[in-house]
Design a protein around this motif. Structure first.
Motif, PDB file in Angstrom:
ATOM      1  N   CYS A  47      -4.029 -16.400 -74.669  1.00  0.00           N
ATOM      2  CA  CYS A  47      -3.209 -15.387 -73.991  1.00  0.00           C
ATOM      3  C   CYS A  47      -3.466 -14.000 -74.567  1.00  0.00           C
ATOM      4  O   CYS A  47      -3.538 -13.022 -73.820  1.00  0.00           O
ATOM      5  N   LEU A  48      -3.630 -13.917 -75.873  1.00  0.00           N
ATOM      6  CA  LEU A  48      -3.951 -12.632 -76.493  1.00  0.00           C
ATOM      7  C   LEU A  48      -5.298 -12.120 -75.970  1.00  0.00           C
ATOM      8  O   LEU A  48      -5.438 -10.935 -75.644  1.00  0.00           O
ATOM      9  N   ASN A  49      -6.281 -12.999 -75.854  1.00  0.00           N
ATOM     10  CA  ASN A  49      -7.580 -12.615 -75.303  1.00  0.00           C
ATOM     11  C   ASN A  49      -7.452 -12.142 -73.856  1.00  0.00           C
ATOM     12  O   ASN A  49      -8.097 -11.170 -73.452  1.00  0.00           O
ATOM     13  N   LEU A  50      -6.631 -12.826 -73.065  1.00  0.00           N
ATOM     14  CA  LEU A  50      -6.434 -12.410 -71.673  1.00  0.00           C
ATOM     15  C   LEU A  50      -5.802 -11.020 -71.600  1.00  0.00           C
ATOM     16  O   LEU A  50      -6.204 -10.201 -70.760  1.00  0.00           O
ATOM     17  N   LEU A  51      -4.845 -10.757 -72.468  1.00  0.00           N
ATOM     18  CA  LEU A  51      -4.227  -9.426 -72.490  1.00  0.00           C
ATOM     19  C   LEU A  51      -5.238  -8.362 -72.914  1.00  0.00           C
ATOM     20  O   LEU A  51      -5.250  -7.259 -72.360  1.00  0.00           O
ATOM     21  N   ASN A  52      -6.088  -8.688 -73.863  1.00  0.00           N
ATOM     22  CA  ASN A  52      -7.124  -7.738 -74.274  1.00  0.00           C
ATOM     23  C   ASN A  52      -8.112  -7.481 -73.151  1.00  0.00           C
ATOM     24  O   ASN A  52      -8.610  -6.370 -72.997  1.00  0.00           O
ATOM     25  N   GLN A  53      -8.393  -8.492 -72.356  1.00  0.00           N
ATOM     26  CA  GLN A  53      -9.343  -8.348 -71.261  1.00  0.00           C
ATOM     27  C   GLN A  53      -8.740  -7.634 -70.058  1.00  0.00           C
ATOM     28  O   GLN A  53      -9.379  -6.786 -69.449  1.00  0.00           O
ATOM     29  N   HIS A  54      -7.511  -7.968 -69.697  1.00  0.00           N
ATOM     30  CA  HIS A  54      -6.908  -7.473 -68.457  1.00  0.00           C
ATOM     31  C   HIS A  54      -5.944  -6.310 -68.649  1.00  0.00           C
ATOM     32  O   HIS A  54      -5.528  -5.694 -67.669  1.00  0.00           O
ATOM     33  N   GLY A  55      -5.551  -6.036 -69.879  1.00  0.00           N
ATOM     34  CA  GLY A  55      -4.565  -4.990 -70.102  1.00  0.00           C
ATOM     35  C   GLY A  55      -3.158  -5.533 -69.937  1.00  0.00           C
ATOM     36  O   GLY A  55      -2.944  -6.744 -69.829  1.00  0.00           O
ATOM     37  N   ALA A  56      -2.189  -4.635 -69.924  1.00  0.00           N
ATOM     38  CA  ALA A  56      -0.780  -5.029 -69.837  1.00  0.00           C
ATOM     39  C   ALA A  56      -0.523  -5.843 -68.573  1.00  0.00           C
ATOM     40  O   ALA A  56      -1.002  -5.506 -67.498  1.00  0.00           O
ATOM     41  N   LEU A  57       0.251  -6.921 -68.744  1.00  0.00           N
ATOM     42  CA  LEU A  57       0.569  -7.823 -67.633  1.00  0.00           C
ATOM     43  C   LEU A  57       2.017  -8.267 -67.739  1.00  0.00           C
ATOM     44  O   LEU A  57       2.592  -8.304 -68.834  1.00  0.00           O
ATOM     45  N   GLY A  58       2.560  -8.649 -66.617  1.00  0.00           N
ATOM     46  CA  GLY A  58       3.858  -9.296 -66.627  1.00  0.00           C
ATOM     47  C   GLY A  58       3.694 -10.723 -67.124  1.00  0.00           C
ATOM     48  O   GLY A  58       2.616 -11.316 -67.001  1.00  0.00           O
ATOM     49  N   PRO A  59       4.749 -11.314 -67.670  1.00  0.00           N
ATOM     50  CA  PRO A  59       4.654 -12.682 -68.183  1.00  0.00           C
ATOM     51  C   PRO A  59       4.222 -13.695 -67.119  1.00  0.00           C
ATOM     52  O   PRO A  59       3.448 -14.602 -67.411  1.00  0.00           O
ATOM     53  N   GLY A  60       4.688 -13.525 -65.890  1.00  0.00           N
ATOM     54  CA  GLY A  60       4.304 -14.450 -64.825  1.00  0.00           C
ATOM     55  C   GLY A  60       2.820 -14.365 -64.496  1.00  0.00           C
ATOM     56  O   GLY A  60       2.153 -15.391 -64.310  1.00  0.00           O
ATOM     57  N   ALA A  61       2.297 -13.143 -64.436  1.00  0.00           N
ATOM     58  CA  ALA A  61       0.873 -12.962 -64.156  1.00  0.00           C
ATOM     59  C   ALA A  61       0.031 -13.529 -65.292  1.00  0.00           C
ATOM     60  O   ALA A  61      -1.001 -14.165 -65.056  1.00  0.00           O
ATOM     61  N   LEU A  62       0.481 -13.330 -66.521  1.00  0.00           N
ATOM     62  CA  LEU A  62      -0.240 -13.865 -67.671  1.00  0.00           C
ATOM     63  C   LEU A  62      -0.210 -15.397 -67.656  1.00  0.00           C
ATOM     64  O   LEU A  62      -1.229 -16.039 -67.916  1.00  0.00           O
ATOM     65  N   ALA A  63       0.937 -15.970 -67.332  1.00  0.00           N
ATOM     66  CA  ALA A  63       1.048 -17.427 -67.249  1.00  0.00           C
ATOM     67  C   ALA A  63       0.084 -17.984 -66.208  1.00  0.00           C
ATOM     68  O   ALA A  63      -0.595 -18.991 -66.453  1.00  0.00           O
ATOM     69  N   LYS A  64      -0.013 -17.308 -65.078  1.00  0.00           N
ATOM     70  CA  LYS A  64      -0.916 -17.767 -64.025  1.00  0.00           C
ATOM     71  C   LYS A  64      -2.372 -17.689 -64.490  1.00  0.00           C
ATOM     72  O   LYS A  64      -3.132 -18.636 -64.295  1.00  0.00           O
ATOM     73  N   LEU A  65      -2.758 -16.580 -65.111  1.00  0.00           N
ATOM     74  CA  LEU A  65      -4.128 -16.442 -65.612  1.00  0.00           C
ATOM     75  C   LEU A  65      -4.453 -17.497 -66.666  1.00  0.00           C
ATOM     76  O   LEU A  65      -5.578 -18.001 -66.718  1.00  0.00           O
ATOM     77  N   ALA A  66      -3.485 -17.806 -67.512  1.00  0.00           N
ATOM     78  CA  ALA A  66      -3.693 -18.762 -68.594  1.00  0.00           C
ATOM     79  C   ALA A  66      -3.535 -20.206 -68.140  1.00  0.00           C
ATOM     80  O   ALA A  66      -3.876 -21.124 -68.887  1.00  0.00           O
TER      81      ALA A  66
END
Length: 156
Positions: A47-66
């Motif tokens: 999840c930390l890597n996804l945030l570094n790649q995509h920038g700031a996200l809502g928790p729901g969007a991050l959950a979906k990506l992860a």
């Protein structure tokens, strides 16, 4: 471009797929070691890597990506925030929503753990021409897109 038989093309393509699987496994093992050094679970580090790649996200969007359940994401974010890797802030566009951002204070620590790999990759890339690097980049981006598509199909 040299002409090859269909059998030779399949053999070469299988070699590419095998090498990509091996590279993927080695990167996963590196990520696991980096996450362990930082005191993070694999899913938290993903999840930390996804945030570094995509920038700031809502928790729901991050959950979906992860590929994580939103309730699981709450625990992941709690751990990342407690360790100082992320902050949860109000979304300026919607005061009811939350945005998750990486904390720059710990970013240097993460980069430092990847310094050895980055140096090795710089050495590898130095052996290729600009045109070859462009082809490799195109291939890897297309392979990543194929991986996203295959993952989405499995998740449905």
């Amino acid at each position: 471009m040299t002409s090859v038989t269909p059998r030779e093309q399949r053999r070469l393509a299988n070699g590419v797929k095998q090498a990509l699987r091996e590279a993927s496994l080695q990167v996963a093992m590196l990520n696991h070691q980096v996450g362990t050094k930082l005191g993070l679970r694999d899913a938290d580090f993903d999840c930390l890597n996804l945030l570094n790649q995509h920038g700031a996200l809502g928790p729901g969007a991050l959950a979906k990506l992860a590929g994580l359940h939103p309730a699981t994401m709450t625990g992941v974010l709690d751990r990342l925030e407690k360790a100082g890797f992320v902050t949860r802030d109000r979304d300026p566009g919607d005061r009811r929503a939350v945005v998750v951002r990486t904390s720059p204070e710990r970013g240097g620590e993460v980069l430092g753990l990847y310094a050895g790999m980055n140096d090795l990759m710089d050495g590898i890339c130095a052996g290729y021409s600009a045109e070859e690097l462009a082809v490799i980049t195109d291939f890897l981006r297309r392979a990543a897109a194929a991986g996203r598509d295959a993952t989405a199909k499995l998740a449905d």
